[in-house]
Scaffold this motif. Structure first.
Motif, PDB file in Angstrom:
ATOM      1  N   LEU A  28       7.748  47.101  36.894  1.00 36.15           N
ATOM      2  CA  LEU A  28       9.001  46.907  37.633  1.00 36.15           C
ATOM      3  C   LEU A  28       8.898  47.448  39.059  1.00 36.15           C
ATOM      4  CD1 LEU A  28      11.628  47.802  34.878  1.00 36.15           C
ATOM      5  CD2 LEU A  28      11.064  45.528  35.772  1.00 36.15           C
ATOM      6  N   VAL A  29       8.063  48.449  39.256  1.00 40.40           N
ATOM      7  CA  VAL A  29       7.832  48.993  40.590  1.00 40.40           C
ATOM      8  C   VAL A  29       6.325  48.967  40.839  1.00 40.40           C
ATOM      9  CG1 VAL A  29       8.051  50.997  42.093  1.00 40.40           C
ATOM     10  CG2 VAL A  29       9.858  50.487  40.457  1.00 40.40           C
ATOM     11  N   ASP A  51       6.985  47.064  46.068  1.00 38.48           N
ATOM     12  CA  ASP A  51       7.702  45.943  45.473  1.00 38.48           C
ATOM     13  C   ASP A  51       8.544  46.466  44.308  1.00 38.48           C
ATOM     14  OD1 ASP A  51       8.462  43.261  44.879  1.00 38.48           O
ATOM     15  OD2 ASP A  51       6.888  43.152  43.354  1.00 38.48           O
ATOM     16  N   ILE A  52       9.852  46.258  44.396  1.00 39.27           N
ATOM     17  CA  ILE A  52      10.769  46.762  43.374  1.00 39.27           C
ATOM     18  C   ILE A  52      11.535  45.581  42.781  1.00 39.27           C
ATOM     19  CG2 ILE A  52      12.711  48.297  42.900  1.00 39.27           C
ATOM     20  CD1 ILE A  52      11.875  49.861  45.444  1.00 39.27           C
ATOM     21  N   ASP A  53      11.449  45.454  41.467  1.00 35.31           N
ATOM     22  CA  ASP A  53      12.191  44.407  40.776  1.00 35.31           C
ATOM     23  C   ASP A  53      13.687  44.725  40.891  1.00 35.31           C
ATOM     24  OD1 ASP A  53      13.601  43.086  38.508  1.00 35.31           O
ATOM     25  OD2 ASP A  53      11.573  42.390  38.040  1.00 35.31           O
ATOM     26  N   PRO A  54      14.489  43.766  41.359  1.00 33.62           N
ATOM     27  CA  PRO A  54      15.920  44.028  41.557  1.00 33.62           C
ATOM     28  C   PRO A  54      16.682  44.396  40.279  1.00 33.62           C
ATOM     29  CG  PRO A  54      15.351  41.784  42.251  1.00 33.62           C
ATOM     30  CD  PRO A  54      14.104  42.430  41.764  1.00 33.62           C
ATOM     31  N   SER A  55      16.122  44.089  39.133  1.00 29.60           N
ATOM     32  CA  SER A  55      16.825  44.374  37.879  1.00 29.60           C
ATOM     33  C   SER A  55      17.000  45.874  37.636  1.00 29.60           C
ATOM     34  CB  SER A  55      16.091  43.742  36.699  1.00 29.60           C
ATOM     35  OG  SER A  55      14.846  44.381  36.486  1.00 29.60           O
ATOM     36  N   PHE A  84      18.073  48.079  39.812  1.00 29.77           N
ATOM     37  CA  PHE A  84      19.088  48.682  40.681  1.00 29.77           C
ATOM     38  C   PHE A  84      20.426  48.789  39.956  1.00 29.77           C
ATOM     39  CE2 PHE A  84      16.174  47.033  43.960  1.00 29.77           C
ATOM     40  CZ  PHE A  84      15.870  48.239  44.553  1.00 29.77           C
ATOM     41  N   ASN A  85      20.608  49.934  39.360  1.00 22.38           N
ATOM     42  CA  ASN A  85      21.856  50.263  38.692  1.00 22.38           C
ATOM     43  C   ASN A  85      22.302  51.591  39.290  1.00 22.38           C
ATOM     44  OD1 ASN A  85      23.905  51.088  36.992  1.00 22.38           O
ATOM     45  ND2 ASN A  85      22.830  50.514  35.107  1.00 22.38           N
ATOM     46  N   LYS A  95      20.158  56.060  39.458  1.00 23.55           N
ATOM     47  CA  LYS A  95      19.462  56.311  40.719  1.00 23.55           C
ATOM     48  C   LYS A  95      18.207  57.162  40.507  1.00 23.55           C
ATOM     49  CE  LYS A  95      20.274  58.477  45.237  1.00 23.55           C
ATOM     50  NZ  LYS A  95      19.424  59.620  45.204  1.00 23.55           N
ATOM     51  N   VAL A 136      15.245  55.195  39.084  1.00 26.35           N
ATOM     52  CA  VAL A 136      14.598  54.356  40.096  1.00 26.35           C
ATOM     53  C   VAL A 136      13.707  55.212  40.999  1.00 26.35           C
ATOM     54  CG1 VAL A 136      14.996  52.845  42.081  1.00 26.35           C
ATOM     55  CG2 VAL A 136      16.412  52.609  40.037  1.00 26.35           C
TER      56      VAL A 136
END
Length: 114
Positions: free
Chosen positions: A45-46, A60-64, A66-67, A71, A74
């Protein structure tokens, strides 16, 4: 007749060998800038991309992931990916240095100051 000239010839050989070594090191340094490694965390994912010298070049961070309530998770994933990339960069750097040392007839485990 010219007993002292043997030392001069040996010095010339040493200087030539030193120039060749410097040339090879310069080429290797340029190659290490071009080699990239990718570190991952969170099952991909990252992803952090770095040169073999350890310079971080992309993230590169998968947008899924981002909650707002997660924090810290992530942040931990980002740090883990960067650390993984740096570790892989260090391993690749050492591998390339060993290969160069071996190609020059030096012991593979010889530590060079570069």
């Amino acid at each position: 007749m010219f007993k002292g000239l043997g030392g001069i010839a040996d010095m010339g050989k040493m200087m030539k060998a030193a120039q060749e070594m410097k040339s090879k090191m310069d080429a290797l340094q340029a190659q290490l800038d071009a080699i990239t490694v990718v570190g991952e965390s969170g099952a991909g994912l990252v992803k952090a991309t770095a040169t073999a010298k350890g310079e971080l070049t992309a993230l590169d961070i998968d947008p899924s992931i981002f909650n707002p309530t997660e924090k810290e998770v992530v942040e931990d994933l980002i740090l883990a990916a960067i650390k993984d990339a740096q570790s892989k960069a260090s391993e690749r750097h050492e591998k390339e240095m060993r290969a160069m040392a071996e190609s020059m007839g030096l012991p593979a485990d010889m530590k060079m100051p570069f």
